[in-house]
Design an enzyme around this catalytic site. Structure first.
Site, mmCIF file in Angstrom:
data_model
loop_
_atom_site.group_PDB
_atom_site.id
_atom_site.type_symbol
_atom_site.label_atom_id
_atom_site.label_comp_id
_atom_site.label_asym_id
_atom_site.label_seq_id
_atom_site.Cartn_x
_atom_site.Cartn_y
_atom_site.Cartn_z
ATOM 1 C CB CYS A 1 -0.910 0.029 1.228
ATOM 2 S SG CYS A 1 -1.887 -1.461 1.512
ATOM 3 C CG ASP B 1 -4.869 -2.312 8.760
ATOM 4 O OD1 ASP B 1 -3.928 -1.832 9.412
ATOM 5 O OD2 ASP B 1 -6.018 -1.843 8.789
ATOM 6 C CB CYS C 1 -1.830 0.847 4.807
ATOM 7 S SG CYS C 1 -2.484 -0.783 5.294
ATOM 8 C CB CYS D 1 -6.647 -4.344 -0.261
ATOM 9 S SG CYS D 1 -5.362 -5.094 0.768
ATOM 10 C CD GLU E 1 -9.125 -3.802 9.806
ATOM 11 O OE1 GLU E 1 -8.575 -4.558 8.987
ATOM 12 O OE2 GLU E 1 -9.298 -2.591 9.579
ATOM 13 C CB SER F 1 -10.735 -6.767 6.850
ATOM 14 O OG SER F 1 -10.458 -6.407 5.527
#
Length: 583
Positions: A56, A88, A129, A201, A467, A493
């Site tokens: 990220c 993460d 991120c 992501c 998460e 998440s």
């Protein structure tokens, strides 16, 4: 010899660059290559969380560099500084994930400190991120300096066996292996294909959701969220951010001039229409608290009830941010919501134009480009199968549901990724932490009808409100997307799907009812009635709570102990700052 140029008297950087008494300060700047022209220009700090610990952020030096070029071109004095990030995805499922939400606070604190201490005039806040994004926006609100938010862009989807895949597929593959539906060799092949390069992501997970929020709130220019990380358009956006921040300085355009109650209503509308991450509930509440704007967790449900869900991206669907970008990005969705009467078109943006004016401006630019290229402009129109008009939505209501009841008196959060009339009732399987629940799932302990309860993972109890994509993906990967529910005082998440209820408040550490649920208690998740409840009378719950004592804190020193003591309730954004508005 005196300083050859005079700086605008409205710029606070004069405090470190003007007058004979600041000769030592100027000497320090000259050591870094700055000259008289720089020292007479607005000082723009570029906050850059570049790091080699996550895709990220691995490219953010280049993104920040393009922004610096833009600042220079527009006549500013760019100064770059770094701040932290936590990956993460890489910390997911480990003790390290407790640091994730704390990093939001540390990022906001560190950017605020540098901006305050160095007397800068403006900010370009770069983010990759998940927690980078709200952390940077919180800092912009606290400092109330002219600021442009700059997202680093999302990763391109991987290709595996002829289909697009993301890291979500890999997490769910772990559950499939445990269930015997995938071999370990097949999982390794998927692992190699899922993440082809730099960027956050790719689905409508937390980073892309918050990037979408940055546009909708008005803190980033429209069209800036969707260009992929590794694309020429991303660097054009970055350079444009550097140029735009000087316009904001010239016009003294600050976050307090942009953010209103209507801005946040627009953001919630976009979140629920797009099927954005549940984490946006937490972060929007925190941003509103920083801005001194009244926002309540119930507002999310009220807006979701009246907003159609018109996009179908991962995790509920199959498409990713790159696909949305190819259709015109966030402005396409905004235009549909505006024309349908769901968006406040008069909300201001960082460009100095309102949302409606900015959409019209982008439409004019698109038409001009089409006239020269011979191609038809998109201008809000799209026949993509994952985008629908407001009068023919995927669901009549938005994707975010706020559930209350005797298990969550202050509220809990669920994102609908399947049937929005879902009702589930079953026996509780109670776990005191994520690790024990994951072990239970991976060993094949879950049965159809179960309600997995994971507690002591809240903002204070975790601490850090982990998460839990590992657990939720393992449940789904074993074929239990629709017949097993999960609830927790922790978080999920943005890639989580299925009947997973998070942010249960009050959390167990603070004596919320989730603290006294026992194995075998009948728990109900009722989406139509927005209820999360356990089949116990008020008297039975009170008796159990009378006998309950909180666990000892897991950390008694260091950063986790400090933030564990200062986090507020998830129902209010888990803020650590009182959110007093700067005058």
């Amino acid at each position: 010899m005196s300083n050859s140029s005079e700086k605008d008297e409205s710029l606070r950087s004069r405090e470190v660059t003007e007058g004979p008494e600041r000769a030592p300060h100027r000497s320090m700047f000259r050591a870094m290559g700055f000259d008289d022209d720089d020292l007479s220009s607005p000082m723009v700090a570029v906050a850059n969380p570049a790091a080699d610990i996550t895709p990220c952020n691995v490219h953010l030096d280049d993104v920040a560099g393009a922004a610096i070029d833009g600042v220079n071109e527009a006549g500013g004095m760019p100064i770059e500084f770094g701040t932290i990030t936590i990956s993460d995805a890489i910390s997911m499922g480990t003790e390290g994930m407790k640091a994730s939400l704390i990093s939001r606070e540390v990022i906001a604190d560190s950017v605020e400190l540098v901006a305050f201490g160095e007397r800068v005039d403006a900010l370009v806040t770069v983010a990759g991120c998940d927690k980078n994004l709200p952390g940077m926006m919180m800092a912009a609100i606290r400092t109330d300096l002219p600021t442009v938010f700059l997202y680093g862009g999302s990763i391109l989807p991987g290709e595996h066996e002829g289909r697009e895949v993301t890291v979500q597929n890999v997490f769910e593959g772990v559950g499939a292996v445990a269930h015997g539906d995938m071999t370990e060799d097949e999982l390794v092949e998927l692992e190699h294909d899922a993440c082809p390069g730099a960027g956050s992501c790719g689905g409508m997970f937390t980073a892309n959701t918050m990037a979408t929020m940055s546009e909708t709130l008005g803190l980033a220019p429209l069209g800036s969220a969707s260009p992929p990380a590794e694309s020429p358009e991303r660097y054009k956006v970055a350079e444009g951010a550097g140029e735009l921040v000087l316009d904001a300085v010239e016009n003294d355009r600050k976050p307090s001039d942009i953010l209103t109650r209507e801005s946040f209503e627009n953001a919630i509308t976009m979140q629920v229409a797009m099927g954005g991450s549940t984490n946006a509930v937490l972060h929007l509440l925190a941003l509103a608290a920083e801005a001194g704007i009244e926002l309540d967790i119930d507002d999310f449900d009220e807006i979701s009830r009246r907003t159609p869900k018109i996009a179908n991206l991962q995790p509920g669907g199959t498409r990713v941010m790159k696909d949305l970008h190819d259709e015109g990005g966030i402005p396409v969705v905004l235009r549909r919501l505006l024309d349908g009467g769901y968006i406040h078109g008069n909300a201001m943006t960082v460009t100095g134009r309102t949302i409606e004016e900015e959409l019209d401006h982008l439409g004019s630019e698109a038409r001009s480009a089409s006239d020269s290229s011979g191609q038809s402009p998109r201008g809000g129109e799209s026949d993509a199968d994952f985008l629908r008009p407001v009068d023919d939505p995927f669901h009549e209501e938005g994707a975010i549901k706020i559930l209350k009841g005797n298990l969550s008196p202050e509220g809990s959060v669920l994102k609908v990724t399947g049937e929005d009339k879902f009702h589930h009732s079953g026996p509780a399987r109670v776990f005191e932490n994520e690790e024990d629940a994951m072990k239970y799932v991976q060993e094949g302990g879950i049965e159809s009808g179960d309600v997995i309860v994971i507690r002591n993972e809240g903002p204070r109890g975790g601490p850090g409100m982990r998460e839990m994509l590992g657990v939720t993906a393992a449940v789904v990967g074993q074929g239990h997307e629709d017949d097993v529910a999960l609830l927790t005082d922790g978080r999920f998440s943005g890639a989580t799907r299925g009947p997973m209820v998070g942010h249960v408040a009050p959390e167990a550490r603070d004596g919320g009812p989730i603290a006294v649920v026992e194995d075998g208690d009948e728990v109900a998740v009722d989406i139509p009635n927005r209820e999360l409840s356990v089949d116990l009378s008020e008297e039975e719950l009170d008796d159990r709570l009378d006998d309950w004592e909180p666990n000892d804190p897991r950390y008694t020193s260091g950063v986790l102990a400090k933030y564990g003591e200062t986090f507020g309730s998830a129902a209010n954004g888990a803020v650590t700052n009182p959110g007093a508005k700067r005058e």
